[in-house]
Structures are given as structure tokens and as C-alpha cells.
Scaffold this motif. Sequence first.
Motif, short mmCIF file in Angstrom:
data_model
loop_
_atom_site.label_atom_id
_atom_site.label_comp_id
_atom_site.label_asym_id
_atom_site.label_seq_id
_atom_site.Cartn_x
_atom_site.Cartn_y
_atom_site.Cartn_z
N ASP A 13 -1.68 -7.29 -8.64
CA ASP A 13 -2.70 -6.32 -8.43
C ASP A 13 -2.51 -5.73 -7.09
O ASP A 13 -2.29 -4.26 -6.71
CB ASP A 13 -4.20 -6.58 -8.89
N SER A 14 -2.09 -6.49 -5.98
CA SER A 14 -1.95 -5.90 -4.61
C SER A 14 -0.66 -5.36 -4.53
O SER A 14 -0.75 -4.21 -3.84
CB SER A 14 -2.21 -7.30 -3.64
N ALA A 15 0.24 -5.95 -5.10
CA ALA A 15 1.65 -5.29 -4.97
C ALA A 15 1.81 -3.99 -5.57
O ALA A 15 2.42 -3.17 -5.22
CB ALA A 15 2.67 -6.44 -5.63
N THR A 16 1.20 -3.92 -6.91
CA THR A 16 1.23 -2.62 -7.49
C THR A 16 0.57 -1.54 -7.08
O THR A 16 0.64 -0.52 -7.13
CB THR A 16 1.05 -2.91 -9.16
N ALA A 17 -0.61 -1.88 -6.34
CA ALA A 17 -1.40 -0.99 -5.62
C ALA A 17 -0.66 -0.06 -4.36
O ALA A 17 -0.97 0.73 -4.21
CB ALA A 17 -2.62 -1.72 -4.99
N VAL A 18 0.43 -0.85 -4.00
CA VAL A 18 1.30 -0.24 -2.65
C VAL A 18 1.93 0.90 -3.60
O VAL A 18 2.29 1.74 -2.94
CB VAL A 18 2.26 -1.34 -2.29
N GLU A 167 -6.15 2.66 6.14
CA GLU A 167 -7.26 2.94 5.05
C GLU A 167 -6.40 2.21 3.77
O GLU A 167 -7.27 1.48 3.09
CB GLU A 167 -7.71 3.99 4.80
N SER A 168 -5.15 2.52 3.50
CA SER A 168 -4.68 2.15 2.33
C SER A 168 -4.32 0.72 2.32
O SER A 168 -4.49 -0.05 1.26
CB SER A 168 -3.35 3.00 1.77
N PHE A 169 -3.80 0.10 3.34
CA PHE A 169 -3.24 -1.11 3.44
C PHE A 169 -3.87 -2.19 4.40
O PHE A 169 -3.32 -3.23 4.61
CB PHE A 169 -1.85 -1.21 3.56
N GLY A 170 -4.49 -1.45 5.30
CA GLY A 170 -5.21 -2.47 6.49
C GLY A 170 -4.31 -2.51 7.49
O GLY A 170 -4.64 -3.37 8.60
N ALA A 173 1.28 0.40 9.59
CA ALA A 173 2.93 0.22 9.44
C ALA A 173 3.28 1.55 8.76
O ALA A 173 2.79 1.92 7.77
CB ALA A 173 3.19 -0.91 8.94
N PRO A 174 4.27 2.24 9.14
CA PRO A 174 4.87 3.35 8.54
C PRO A 174 5.09 3.05 7.08
O PRO A 174 6.31 2.37 6.96
CB PRO A 174 5.89 3.96 9.30
N THR A 175 4.70 3.39 6.01
CA THR A 175 4.77 3.28 4.80
C THR A 175 4.72 4.31 3.91
O THR A 175 5.89 5.23 3.70
CB THR A 175 3.86 2.25 4.03
N THR A 176 3.46 4.85 3.55
CA THR A 176 3.46 6.27 2.77
C THR A 176 3.97 7.44 3.58
O THR A 176 4.44 8.33 3.01
CB THR A 176 2.01 6.38 2.35
#
Length: 253
Positions: A13-18, A167-170, A173-176
Motif C-alpha cells: 500500500d505504501s509503495a503504490t501510494a508513491v 507532505e506526500s512522502f515525509g 527528496a526530489p520525486t514528484t
Amino acid sequence: MDHCESASTKLLDSATAVLGEQAAALSHVHGLYQTDETARRSLAAAVDAIVQAQARRGKLIVCGVGKSAYVGMKLVATCKSLGIAASFMHACEAVHGDLGDIREDDVLLFISYSGKTPELLNLRPHIPQSTRVMVVTSQSRPEDCLLLADREDGILIQASIHKSEEESFGVSAPTTSATVALAISDMLALTVAGQIHADKRKEVFKWNHPGGAIGMRHEEVEALKEKCLDVSIVELPSPSLSAQDEENDSKAI
């Protein structure tokens, strides 16, 4: 559900939330360029600036640092394969001689989510005023982007995200933000290629990308498949590991 199954479900669930956050970020920026007239005008201006530079035999120079540098490298690689003259200039290497890559008819594109990356700001005094400057950034107005300060003809290309990565991942780190910058880069490259090559874009790409499976024509792929099916396997003699054979070999020598 036992403890192991519960832990596995939580992990997945955590992985797919990404993926969900990445998809939401792309949906957000897609909506932006569909409805926001300022963003649409800026995109059109950026495309026109690159097309005009190409017509003058100039090139697109992309500059960044950190994760944005990798996005910039991908943009340059895509541009080259689409017949758009482009080069990458790392922000740190620029002040150690790579500024010499800038020519009169080039356009310079910074990639910076904040619009105020120190390594990029350090370059500002050394960029010729005649060079058109553009920035892919989260800012929405050129006057809020320090990289465009004193650049009346500067172009801001919006690459905002729907909510912060903290906010999204805590973690920040450059992701979204990197995903959105990459998507914006692809949009820019493909749109410019369409303007330059029109309906010949596919042919230009095939000419510049003859290697790999992408560069093969359909009939070449089919021929390769047939060749692979016809390969005969030759059985080679197995080397002996017996002490007697080794002794005989040594006597023969």
C-alpha cells in the motif's frame, strides 16, 4: 490475516501510494496547461524561442544541478534524437570553462524547482544579456523567479506539483517534482520537434536512432527472430577433471 500478510499489505500500500502521488502530480500539471492561459502562453513562447534559435543555427543549452541535472540530460538526449540541436551544461562545470559553450544564437534553459538554486544563481552575472533565458520551475510568475531577475524577455515554464514532497512522502527528496519536470521536458521537446519537422518527425527520429530494437524496421525484427530460431547448439567436449587425465596431459607435454 496473519502478521506477515498484514506487513506485506502495508508495504505494498505504501509503495503504490508513491505511484498515486506521481499520477496526481502529472494530472495536476496536465490540467494546468489545459486551462491556465499564462502557462499556455509561456509554453508557446518557449517553443517559439527554441524554434527561432534552431532556424538561426543556434542550439538549446540546458543547465541544472543535482536531480534536475539528470532531467536536463534526458531532455538534451531526447532533443538530439529528434533533430533538435542541444547540449547540456552542468551548473558547477559552467564556471570552470563550460560557459564557453554559449553562442550568440543559443537559448539557455535552467531547470530548478525552487527557481533560486544557488549554483544556478551564481551563473547569472556570466550569462550574456543577449542570450534568451528560460526556466522550468515551480514558480508561477517570472517576477518571483530569481533566475529571471533583470531578464525582461525571460520565459517561465511552470512545473508545479499538487503538494510538497515532504507532505506526500515525509521527505523532501526530489520525486514528484522531478517527474513533473521530466514530463514538461518531454512536452517541450516533442512540441518543438513537431514545429520544426512537422510530419517528418518520425523519419528524423529513425535516422538519428538506428541502433537497438527501436532503430530496427519491422521486417528486420522479424528476420532477427527467424535467425534466432534457426541457431544450432554445438556440444563441445567437457574438460576432464580427473587426476589421471591431468597426469597424461603433463606427460604429453
